[in-house]
Design an enzyme around this catalytic site. Sequence first.
Site, PDB file in Angstrom:
ATOM      1  N   HIS A   1      38.011  44.954  49.473  1.00  0.00           N
ATOM      2  CA  HIS A   1      36.730  45.428  49.461  1.00  0.00           C
ATOM      3  C   HIS A   1      36.551  47.418  49.195  1.00  0.00           C
ATOM      4  CE1 HIS A   1      35.656  46.502  53.635  1.00  0.00           C
ATOM      5  NE2 HIS A   1      36.464  45.462  53.759  1.00  0.00           N
TER       6      HIS A   1
ATOM      7  N   CYS B   1      40.460  43.643  56.731  1.00  0.00           N
ATOM      8  CA  CYS B   1      40.414  43.676  55.338  1.00  0.00           C
ATOM      9  C   CYS B   1      41.401  44.712  55.104  1.00  0.00           C
ATOM     10  CB  CYS B   1      38.906  44.152  55.064  1.00  0.00           C
ATOM     11  SG  CYS B   1      37.707  42.026  55.598  1.00  0.00           S
TER      12      CYS B   1
END
Length: 190
Positions: free
Chosen positions: A148, A164
């Site tokens: 992301h 992440c």
Amino acid sequence: MKRRSFLLQTVSASLLAAPALAQTGAPEAPEDNPLAAKLVRIRNIPPGQIHVVPRDFALYWTLPDRKDRAIRYRVAIGRDGLYEPGSFRVGAKKEWPSWRPTDEMIEREPHKYKKYEDGMPGGPNNPLGARALYLFTAGGADSMLRIHGTTDTRSIGSRASNGCVRMFNSHVIHLYDQVPIGALAVLHPA
């Protein structure tokens, strides 16, 4: 087509061996900025895959139409103990995604995340940034791992996230436009 335009428009052998991702030669488009996305030569990696190489803080997207080329983006990865290597599939993609910290994040750092337990709508202040690729397991379950964008651009090139892979928003927008649902994403061991 100009080279810069190509770069702006345009790494899974099932093995998790990072040596297969070694770049061959110098990048084709050297830039003064070490954080810039670059077209690089690669070898022994099928086209149309994502490979995250933690030791380089790099994500490689192997170009579907160029068997020996990838775009290398600089990234931030999960902090020690939070990065999860493995093979995943892109199971969903979202523009300006909403965000909710995981229960584990809230438990680990309640002073930081408890206030977001009901979630946060997408937008420029959202920690997931402009785009997110949702990584799913081989069995089809959401791994809770994401590739992301980020509002914390200073974290790129470090171990900063809760697991992440973070990218500059401009880079994740570019990647998002390239990667289809179902693409293989390999997070190599740290």
